[in-house]
Scaffold this motif. Structure first.
Motif, PDB file in Angstrom:
ATOM      1  N   HIS A 163      -1.923  -8.210   2.230  1.00 43.35           N
ATOM      2  CA  HIS A 163      -1.484  -8.221   0.828  1.00 43.35           C
ATOM      3  C   HIS A 163      -1.027  -6.818   0.616  1.00 43.35           C
ATOM      4  O   HIS A 163      -1.610  -5.803   0.728  1.00 43.35           O
ATOM      5  CB  HIS A 163      -2.663  -8.657   0.062  1.00 43.35           C
ATOM      6  CG  HIS A 163      -3.339  -9.706   0.340  1.00 43.35           C
ATOM      7  ND1 HIS A 163      -2.843 -11.079  -0.025  1.00 43.35           N
ATOM      8  CD2 HIS A 163      -4.665 -10.011   0.918  1.00 43.35           C
ATOM      9  CE1 HIS A 163      -3.590 -12.091   0.642  1.00 43.35           C
ATOM     10  NE2 HIS A 163      -4.807 -11.540   0.905  1.00 43.35           N
ATOM     11  N   ILE A 164      -0.013  -6.772   0.130  1.00 40.96           N
ATOM     12  CA  ILE A 164       0.947  -5.319  -0.081  1.00 40.96           C
ATOM     13  C   ILE A 164       1.108  -4.819  -1.567  1.00 40.96           C
ATOM     14  O   ILE A 164       1.524  -5.657  -2.288  1.00 40.96           O
ATOM     15  CB  ILE A 164       2.070  -5.437   0.693  1.00 40.96           C
ATOM     16  CG1 ILE A 164       1.752  -5.912   2.261  1.00 40.96           C
ATOM     17  CG2 ILE A 164       2.755  -3.973   0.733  1.00 40.96           C
ATOM     18  CD1 ILE A 164       2.964  -6.304   2.943  1.00 40.96           C
ATOM     19  N   GLY A 165       0.818  -3.628  -2.074  1.00 40.93           N
ATOM     20  CA  GLY A 165       1.276  -3.165  -3.330  1.00 40.93           C
ATOM     21  C   GLY A 165       1.159  -1.734  -3.471  1.00 40.93           C
ATOM     22  O   GLY A 165       0.452  -1.050  -2.408  1.00 40.93           O
ATOM     23  N   TYR A 166       1.449  -1.004  -4.506  1.00 40.18           N
ATOM     24  CA  TYR A 166       1.081   0.122  -4.856  1.00 40.18           C
ATOM     25  C   TYR A 166      -0.305   0.224  -5.427  1.00 40.18           C
ATOM     26  O   TYR A 166      -0.667  -0.916  -5.902  1.00 40.18           O
ATOM     27  CB  TYR A 166       2.111   0.851  -5.683  1.00 40.18           C
ATOM     28  CG  TYR A 166       3.722   0.868  -4.927  1.00 40.18           C
ATOM     29  CD1 TYR A 166       4.008   1.876  -4.140  1.00 40.18           C
ATOM     30  CD2 TYR A 166       4.488   0.060  -5.257  1.00 40.18           C
ATOM     31  CE1 TYR A 166       5.214   1.856  -3.666  1.00 40.18           C
ATOM     32  CE2 TYR A 166       5.902  -0.139  -4.429  1.00 40.18           C
ATOM     33  CZ  TYR A 166       6.124   1.106  -3.880  1.00 40.18           C
ATOM     34  OH  TYR A 166       7.323   1.135  -3.141  1.00 40.18           O
ATOM     35  N   TYR A 167      -0.672   1.340  -5.365  1.00 40.47           N
ATOM     36  CA  TYR A 167      -2.364   1.338  -5.888  1.00 40.47           C
ATOM     37  C   TYR A 167      -2.092   2.929  -6.814  1.00 40.47           C
ATOM     38  O   TYR A 167      -1.538   3.707  -6.633  1.00 40.47           O
ATOM     39  CB  TYR A 167      -3.185   1.467  -4.746  1.00 40.47           C
ATOM     40  CG  TYR A 167      -2.817   2.640  -3.726  1.00 40.47           C
ATOM     41  CD1 TYR A 167      -3.522   3.779  -3.676  1.00 40.47           C
ATOM     42  CD2 TYR A 167      -2.045   2.398  -2.593  1.00 40.47           C
ATOM     43  CE1 TYR A 167      -3.244   4.824  -2.975  1.00 40.47           C
ATOM     44  CE2 TYR A 167      -1.794   3.419  -1.960  1.00 40.47           C
ATOM     45  CZ  TYR A 167      -2.147   4.690  -2.020  1.00 40.47           C
ATOM     46  OH  TYR A 167      -2.020   5.525  -0.843  1.00 40.47           O
TER      47      TYR A 167
END
Length: 343
Positions: A163-167
């Motif tokens: 699961h990929i995304g900016y944080y």
């Protein structure tokens, strides 16, 4: 990339913000992740990408099928279930990794090690770009609907979803056990502290320095399921030298502890594959190499006993350690074509 720093600073991210992740960036990072994996050649894994709202929703619905059948989940208010679905659906991107089928256990492990190495490379490269990831293998999601959605074929191994995304905020670091506490040396009366060579001497301290960075590998619950057996200058090393044919080499056996739960066994194996990939990345800037192999004999417990392997343990891989000699290095083969499809 500052490899030691990135390996140590990377964290598992469980809460992402809503900033979109460009599909072009995902593909570019995957290509770079493949190129960082040393064992190039035929692609032994495939990847599915869910980046559109429709594909993300379809994926999450398939993941939730078994969960909704759980008697405890049925007692939960529907609003809570809907909130969970919405939260996962809003993660900008999902990458599903699958190791290709193989004719025997050794090749199956080779394929699985390859995909885990690429996943680890992707996490490190993504971290450099501000991308976080969660490596998800929750058995609750592995149901018939989910496996059908990803098209898992007979003999293939599901390696996990990233699961990929900016944080907005990274979790604090959690302590790792020093490699020295998981280290055993088999050598010439305890004197095998160096790899003998006319041009370079690689101390065990140098190897331990690498391992103390490498142990910052992702592993669920920080179980740290590994130990290290350093083999040099002994009858045991002679057995390995006969296999590798390089009299200046020493060896590091990466050993997995036994775990009763089959799912945790798979997770621990993946974690050790990531640790090994960390080692290979870390030694690139050093005057010595660590060449990974999965020899056939590691599947025979009787042959492993000489190294002190217990019945409840298994050798995951053998690292041949030696000096760099460009004249002996074969030309690198071109990387395989990226095997990614859109869900």
């Amino acid at each position: 990339m500052n490899i030691p720093q990135t390996i140590r600073e990377r964290r598992t991210i469980r809460k992402f913000n809503t900033t979109p992740v460009a599909p072009e960036l995902v593909v570019s990072l995957l290509n770079d992740a493949v190129n960082l994996y040393e064992d190039k050649g035929t692609c032994r894994w495939r990847c599915l990408y869910a980046g559109t709202p429709e594909s993300r929703h379809r994926l999450v619905e398939s993941m939730m099928t078994k969960m909704k059948e759980n008697r405890f989940v049925k007692l939960m208010p529907s609003k809570m279930i809907d909130f969970f679905i919405k939260r996962v659906t809003e993660i900008p991107a999902h990458l599903i990794f699958i190791a290709e089928s193989a004719s025997d256990r050794r090749q199956s492990d080779e394929n699985y090690a390859a995909v885990c190495s690429v996943m680890q490379n992707f996490q490190l490269l993504g971290w450099e770009c501000g991308l976080g990831a969660l490596w998800d293998t929750d058995p609750m999601f592995q149901n018939e609907s989910f496996l059908t959605e990803i098209g898992l074929q007979e003999g293939e191994r599901f390696a996990g979803i990233l699961h990929i995304g900016y944080y907005d905020k990274a979790p604090r670091a959690r302590r790792r056990t020093p490699a020295e506490q998981k280290w055993t040396a088999i050598g010439e009366g305890g004197k095998a502290d160096v790899l003998q060579s006319a041009r370079v001497r690689v101390s065990t301290q140098s190897i331990l320095e690498v391992l103390n960075d490498a142990v910052w590998a992702p592993n669920d619950g920080l179980r740290e399921p590994w130990r290290f057996i350093y083999v040099s200058g002994s009858e045991a090393a002679g057995k390995l030298l006969d296999s590798y044919g390089n009299t200046s080499s020493s060896f590091l056996l990466i050993v997995a502890e036994h775990e009763e739960d089959p799912h945790k066994q798979e997770e621990d194996y993946a974690a050790i594959c990531c640790l090994i990939q960390n080692v290979q990345l870390l030694v690139k800037s050093r005057p010595w190499y660590a060449r990974r192999s999965i020899p056939e004999w590691i599947y025979d417990l009787d042959q492993c006993k000489v190294f002190g392997i217990q019945p409840e343990e298994r050798i995951v891989a053998v690292l041949e350690l030696g000096e760099n000699d460009r004249s002996l290095q074969s030309e690198s083969s071109p990387p395989p074509l990226l095997n990614i499809t859109h869900l």
